[in-house]
Write a protein that holds these residues in place. Structure first.
Motif, PDB file in Angstrom:
ATOM      1  N   SER A 187     -54.384  30.518  -9.270  1.00 54.42           N
ATOM      2  CA  SER A 187     -53.118  30.292 -10.109  1.00 54.42           C
ATOM      3  C   SER A 187     -51.761  31.166 -10.272  1.00 54.42           C
ATOM      4  CB  SER A 187     -53.484  30.681 -11.753  1.00 54.42           C
ATOM      5  OG  SER A 187     -53.860  31.862 -11.740  1.00 54.42           O
ATOM      6  N   ASN A 188     -51.190  30.424 -11.007  1.00 51.05           N
ATOM      7  CA  ASN A 188     -49.751  30.829 -11.563  1.00 51.05           C
ATOM      8  C   ASN A 188     -48.553  30.665 -10.204  1.00 51.05           C
ATOM      9  OD1 ASN A 188     -50.736  30.859 -14.450  1.00 51.05           O
ATOM     10  ND2 ASN A 188     -50.840  33.563 -13.828  1.00 51.05           N
ATOM     11  N   ASN A 189     -48.475  29.780  -9.376  1.00 51.45           N
ATOM     12  CA  ASN A 189     -47.756  29.849  -8.084  1.00 51.45           C
ATOM     13  C   ASN A 189     -47.013  28.266  -8.121  1.00 51.45           C
ATOM     14  OD1 ASN A 189     -47.852  32.217  -6.642  1.00 51.45           O
ATOM     15  ND2 ASN A 189     -50.053  31.730  -7.051  1.00 51.45           N
ATOM     16  N   SER A 190     -47.167  27.796  -7.371  1.00 55.78           N
ATOM     17  CA  SER A 190     -46.187  26.627  -6.710  1.00 55.78           C
ATOM     18  C   SER A 190     -46.891  25.167  -5.809  1.00 55.78           C
ATOM     19  CB  SER A 190     -44.711  26.910  -7.081  1.00 55.78           C
ATOM     20  OG  SER A 190     -43.956  27.228  -7.936  1.00 55.78           O
ATOM     21  N   PHE A 191     -48.153  25.915  -5.742  1.00 55.39           N
ATOM     22  CA  PHE A 191     -49.579  25.115  -4.610  1.00 55.39           C
ATOM     23  C   PHE A 191     -48.639  23.172  -5.343  1.00 55.39           C
ATOM     24  CE2 PHE A 191     -51.552  28.640  -4.213  1.00 55.39           C
ATOM     25  CZ  PHE A 191     -51.121  29.170  -2.886  1.00 55.39           C
ATOM     26  N   THR A 192     -48.766  22.790  -4.334  1.00 57.08           N
ATOM     27  CA  THR A 192     -48.628  21.119  -4.033  1.00 57.08           C
ATOM     28  C   THR A 192     -49.740  20.633  -4.334  1.00 57.08           C
ATOM     29  OG1 THR A 192     -47.052  20.901  -2.717  1.00 57.08           O
ATOM     30  CG2 THR A 192     -46.207  21.183  -5.007  1.00 57.08           C
ATOM     31  N   GLY A 193     -49.666  19.605  -3.782  1.00 57.45           N
ATOM     32  CA  GLY A 193     -50.727  17.583  -3.372  1.00 57.45           C
ATOM     33  C   GLY A 193     -51.676  17.873  -4.060  1.00 57.45           C
ATOM     34  N   GLN A 194     -53.220  17.510  -3.832  1.00 57.95           N
ATOM     35  CA  GLN A 194     -53.701  17.356  -4.409  1.00 57.95           C
ATOM     36  C   GLN A 194     -55.434  18.809  -4.268  1.00 57.95           C
ATOM     37  OE1 GLN A 194     -55.250  13.982  -2.880  1.00 57.95           O
ATOM     38  NE2 GLN A 194     -55.031  13.079  -4.045  1.00 57.95           N
ATOM     39  N   ILE A 195     -55.969  18.895  -5.409  1.00 57.84           N
ATOM     40  CA  ILE A 195     -57.237  19.929  -5.285  1.00 57.84           C
ATOM     41  C   ILE A 195     -58.671  19.459  -3.773  1.00 57.84           C
ATOM     42  CG2 ILE A 195     -59.165  20.744  -5.750  1.00 57.84           C
ATOM     43  CD1 ILE A 195     -57.650  20.182  -8.994  1.00 57.84           C
ATOM     44  N   PRO A 196     -58.731  20.186  -2.664  1.00 59.31           N
ATOM     45  CA  PRO A 196     -59.291  19.814  -1.721  1.00 59.31           C
ATOM     46  C   PRO A 196     -60.214  19.452  -2.111  1.00 59.31           C
ATOM     47  CG  PRO A 196     -58.385  21.999  -0.970  1.00 59.31           C
ATOM     48  CD  PRO A 196     -58.324  21.742  -3.088  1.00 59.31           C
ATOM     49  N   SER A 197     -61.041  18.253  -1.433  1.00 58.94           N
ATOM     50  CA  SER A 197     -61.890  17.402  -1.309  1.00 58.94           C
ATOM     51  C   SER A 197     -63.402  18.418  -0.795  1.00 58.94           C
ATOM     52  CB  SER A 197     -61.994  16.131  -1.145  1.00 58.94           C
ATOM     53  OG  SER A 197     -61.778  15.830  -0.163  1.00 58.94           O
ATOM     54  N   HIS A 198     -63.105  19.006   0.223  1.00 58.00           N
ATOM     55  CA  HIS A 198     -64.543  19.830   0.996  1.00 58.00           C
ATOM     56  C   HIS A 198     -64.392  21.112   0.263  1.00 58.00           C
ATOM     57  CE1 HIS A 198     -65.410  15.544   2.148  1.00 58.00           C
ATOM     58  NE2 HIS A 198     -64.199  15.210   3.117  1.00 58.00           N
ATOM     59  N   PHE A 199     -63.881  21.323  -0.437  1.00 61.79           N
ATOM     60  CA  PHE A 199     -63.758  22.695  -0.531  1.00 61.79           C
ATOM     61  C   PHE A 199     -65.202  23.741  -0.538  1.00 61.79           C
ATOM     62  CE2 PHE A 199     -62.477  26.980  -2.569  1.00 61.79           C
ATOM     63  CZ  PHE A 199     -61.975  26.970  -2.033  1.00 61.79           C
ATOM     64  N   CYS A 200     -66.018  23.178  -0.936  1.00 65.16           N
ATOM     65  CA  CYS A 200     -67.639  23.491  -1.116  1.00 65.16           C
ATOM     66  C   CYS A 200     -68.527  23.297  -0.273  1.00 65.16           C
ATOM     67  CB  CYS A 200     -68.270  23.368  -2.854  1.00 65.16           C
ATOM     68  SG  CYS A 200     -67.587  24.323  -4.276  1.00 65.16           S
ATOM     69  N   ASN A 201     -67.692  22.399   0.938  1.00 69.07           N
ATOM     70  CA  ASN A 201     -68.740  22.040   2.062  1.00 69.07           C
ATOM     71  C   ASN A 201     -68.559  23.223   3.270  1.00 69.07           C
ATOM     72  OD1 ASN A 201     -69.591  19.625   1.028  1.00 69.07           O
ATOM     73  ND2 ASN A 201     -67.866  18.431   2.322  1.00 69.07           N
ATOM     74  N   ILE A 202     -66.929  23.947   2.945  1.00 67.78           N
ATOM     75  CA  ILE A 202     -66.302  25.323   3.170  1.00 67.78           C
ATOM     76  C   ILE A 202     -67.015  26.735   2.936  1.00 67.78           C
ATOM     77  CG2 ILE A 202     -64.718  26.256   4.467  1.00 67.78           C
ATOM     78  CD1 ILE A 202     -62.661  24.184   4.189  1.00 67.78           C
ATOM     79  N   SER A 203     -67.110  26.406   1.782  1.00 69.22           N
ATOM     80  CA  SER A 203     -67.270  27.365   0.814  1.00 69.22           C
ATOM     81  C   SER A 203     -69.113  27.406   0.273  1.00 69.22           C
ATOM     82  CB  SER A 203     -66.465  28.348  -0.093  1.00 69.22           C
ATOM     83  OG  SER A 203     -65.470  28.700   1.234  1.00 69.22           O
ATOM     84  N   PRO A 204     -70.417  27.001   0.556  1.00 66.99           N
ATOM     85  CA  PRO A 204     -70.681  26.523  -0.324  1.00 66.99           C
ATOM     86  C   PRO A 204     -71.527  27.620  -1.309  1.00 66.99           C
ATOM     87  CG  PRO A 204     -71.370  27.070   1.740  1.00 66.99           C
ATOM     88  CD  PRO A 204     -70.248  27.379   2.117  1.00 66.99           C
ATOM     89  N   SER A 205     -70.866  29.191  -1.347  1.00 68.52           N
ATOM     90  CA  SER A 205     -71.711  29.779  -1.971  1.00 68.52           C
ATOM     91  C   SER A 205     -70.086  30.161  -3.159  1.00 68.52           C
ATOM     92  CB  SER A 205     -71.982  30.956  -1.561  1.00 68.52           C
ATOM     93  OG  SER A 205     -72.681  30.970  -0.967  1.00 68.52           O
ATOM     94  N   HIS A 206     -69.473  28.615  -3.119  1.00 66.75           N
ATOM     95  CA  HIS A 206     -68.228  29.515  -4.288  1.00 66.75           C
ATOM     96  C   HIS A 206     -68.339  29.359  -5.467  1.00 66.75           C
ATOM     97  CE1 HIS A 206     -63.973  29.262  -3.803  1.00 66.75           C
ATOM     98  NE2 HIS A 206     -63.826  29.412  -5.004  1.00 66.75           N
ATOM     99  N   THR A 207     -68.997  30.318  -6.497  1.00 64.88           N
ATOM    100  CA  THR A 207     -68.618  30.768  -7.715  1.00 64.88           C
ATOM    101  C   THR A 207     -67.797  30.279  -8.987  1.00 64.88           C
ATOM    102  OG1 THR A 207     -68.249  32.816  -7.707  1.00 64.88           O
ATOM    103  CG2 THR A 207     -70.839  31.124  -7.282  1.00 64.88           C
TER     104      THR A 207
END
Length: 643
Positions: A187-207
């Motif tokens: 948070s609090n940066n200047s990232f652009t684009g969309q939220i990755p759609s397969h984020f939790c396919n990469i990191s299945p334990s994401h909390t």
């Protein structure tokens, strides 16, 4: 040895002395297998030190001929391997060198709250040992390039890069090697684009996934529904659009769902929202949601905060909301909710903040004596509702109340004399009503406003507001409510009580547009913490007390449209006020309004008044906080929560 002790305690056994001696010798031998950190580790740390333009005295500890395990901020294990470098809030400046990635045993790296710049070395993100990396609140910049395809799976579990200057696409390819990632705060940066759609396919334990205060756009990807272990999902203050995907409600582990200040739309589906049975915080404020709050909201028994403010929602509030007995905060401001207001103020003993202003238009303010259950309420806002009636007695039973906003209604009658029995009240806004009578002396005896010692402790209920530093730098900092009396735009008569000088913790006083008469009491000069003073549009007479010059922090002052006379003080803060602050007083004179004073009027500044104010200025912590975001609180603080 510690685990051995606990196991003995558990089984009530005692080891013979020889066994303890052997164990002690074994530990000593293990501790002496390495006498100090390796030369490679020392060289890597010294390279990092060399990359700093400001080390804030760190070099005094980091001696080349010493054991780096003894250096400040460095922790080693029993084998003298560097496992942690922790240097937060040290004022470090310069760049982070890639050499830290050469520390083969490094598990935790904390360089947060410093002034580090340049990029984040790829070697840290691709480290095979680092488990937790925190570089938040720095000035790091650039793109986070995707990791090379040859990179093996990283150990990284916690990554905090929030409050920096990173930019570029926030794509899933950036994180493709981070299969073990559990928590990410970008948070609090200047990232652009969309939220990755397969984020939790990469990191299945994401909390934990925090993406607030960026420039992300597009819709919320349905793929987030695959984050079966996600507990915190925040993407506030972005440019997201569309609706909440149905798949999102498959994340039954979710405890915090926050998408405030975006361009989302649609309605809350009761069949979907009920699936989030573990939800503690629901924040969808400042969007374009419509429709009603579904009855099934009452099944979210763990719910503590609900923010649906600044939307276009309507209808009556569901009675089932009272089933959410753990509720601490309800913010429904600026919608078009209807129904009897008395049904809303009903039975939640843990509730501390209730913001329901700009709803329930043109009703009568409740007078029902059965209204109770708010013994812990600290902030109450039912302003801008055009409610009729008088200030009700049941408010006097809110013994823990600190902030009361009844502004923008059609209330009549006097200020009740029980007002000073609210021992913790420090912000009262009853402006823009039809209240009558004199300003009661009881109002001049508010316990929280009398002592300067309380000034640093005002506003226990803290709200987070964005503060902008430059075109791209955004921080979210806690801002306390200012201590204030807002009595403007009513029908008050009589004089400003001279006892006003007792309220030494007061930061803002507004009595604009009433029918007040008499002089400006010189005792106001005792309010040495005062930031805002607005006495305009009354019938005040006499001179402007020269002693007001001693209000060194006064940044907004207005006495226009009165019957004041004599010279305008020219010292102190008076040199900074706008000429319009004195308009509509034809008998005032002074250089700032290009009206010369006669020789009899333009005498020296009164020494008596200056002495009466005392020579000591209390620089309260509340002022420090308040100055950090600007002086005009009602444009910034109250507009966010009450505006």
């Amino acid at each position: 040895m510690q685990s051995l002790h606990f196991s003995c305690k558990k089984y009530s056994c005692r080891l013979p002395v020889p066994v303890l001696a052997v164990a002690l010798l074994l530990l000593v031998s293990l501790a002496t297998t390495a006498s100090s950190c390796t030369e490679q580790e020392k060289a890597s740390l010294l390279q990092f030190l060399a990359g700093l333009s400001q080390d804030s005295g760190l070099a005094k500890s980091w001696h080349e001929d010493g054991d780096c395990c003894e250096w400040e901020g460095v922790t080693c294990n029993r084998n003298k391997t560097v496992i942690e470098v922790s240097l937060p809030s040290r004022g470090l400046e310069g760049r982070i060198t890639p050499s830290l990635g050469n520390l083969a045993g490094l598990e935790h790296l904390n360089l947060s709250y410093d002034s580090l710049s340049d990029g984040l070395p790829l070697e840290l993100l691709s480290s095979s040992s680092i488990v937790a990396l925190d570089v938040s609140f720095n000035q790091l910049s650039g793109d986070l390039h995707e990791l090379p395809s040859s990179t093996h799976s990283q150990s990284l579990q916690v990554l905090n890069i929030s409050s920096n200057l990173f930019m570029g696409q926030f794509s899933s390819t950036t994180w493709k090697g981070m299969q073990n990632l559990i928590a990410l705060n970008a948070s609090n940066n200047s990232f652009t684009g969309q939220i990755p759609s397969h984020f939790c396919n990469i990191s299945p334990s994401h909390t934990v996934l925090e993406l607030s205060y960026n420039e992300l756009s597009g819709s919320i990807p349905p793929g987030l529904g695959n984050c079966s272990m996600l507990r915190v999902l925040k993407a506030d203050h972005n440019n997201l659009s569309g609706t909440l995907p149905n798949e999102l409600f498959n994340i039954t582990s979710l405890e915090c769902l926050s998408f405030s200040s975006n361009g989302l739309q649609g309605m809350l589906d009761g069949n979907h929202i009920v699936k989030l049975s573990n939800l503690v915080i629901l924040d969808l404020g400042e969007n374009n949601f419509t429709g009603k709050i579904p009855d099934s909201i009452g099944q979210l028994r763990r719910l503590q905060e609900i923010h649906l403010d600044h939307n276009s929602m309507s209808g009556e509030l569901p009675s089932t909301l009272s089933n959410c007995t753990d509720l601490i905060m309800i913010n429904l401001r600026i919608n078009t909710f209807t129904g009897e207001l008395a049904k809303v103020l009903n039975g939640s003993k843990d509730l501390t903040t209730l913001l329901i202003g700009v709803n329930f238009m043109n009703e009568a303010i409740p007078y029902d004596d059965s209204i109770d259950g708010f013994e812990n309420l600290k902030v109450l806002d039912i302003g801008e509702c055009q409610l009729s009636g008088t200030i009700p007695v049941w408010i006097s039973r809110l013994v823990n109340l600190e902030v009361l906003a009844l502004n923008g209604n059609r209330l009549s009658g006097p200020i009740p004399t029980w007002i000073n029995t609210l021992n913790y009240l420090f912000l009262l806004d009853i402006s823009n009503n039809s209240l009558t009578g004199e300003i009661p002396k009881e109002l001049m005896n508010m316990p929280m406003l009398i002592s300067e010692k309380t000034a640093a402790h005002l506003g226990p209920r803290i709200f987070d507001l964005p503060v902008y530093d430059g075109p791209t730098r955004k921080y979210r900092v806690p801002i306390s409510f200012p201590s204030a009396l807002q009595l403007g735009n009513n029908k008050f008569t009589g004089v400003i009580p001279p006892e006003i000088g007792q309220l030494k913790a007061l930061l803002s006083l507004g009595v604009i547009s009433n029918n007040l008469t008499g002089p400006i009491p010189p005792s106001i000069c005792n309010l040495t913490n005062l930031l805002v003073l607005d006495l305009s549009n009354n019938n005040l007479t006499g001179k402007i007390p020269a002693a007001l010059e001693n209000l060194h922090f006064l940044s907004a002052f207005n006495v226009s449209n009165n019957n004041l006379e004599g010279p305008i003080p020219t010292g102190g803060q008076f040199n900074t006020f706008l000429n319009s602050s004195f308009d509509g007083n034809p008998k005032l004179c002074g250089p700032m309004i290009n009206r010369n004073c006669s020789s009899g009027e333009a005498g020296p500044v009164s020494i008596v008044y200056k002495k009466s104010c005392g020579g000591k200025v209390i620089f309260a912590l509340a002022i420090v906080v308040f100055f950090g975001v600007g002086v005009l609180y009602d444009q910034m603080v109250l507009s966010r929560c009450f505006g």
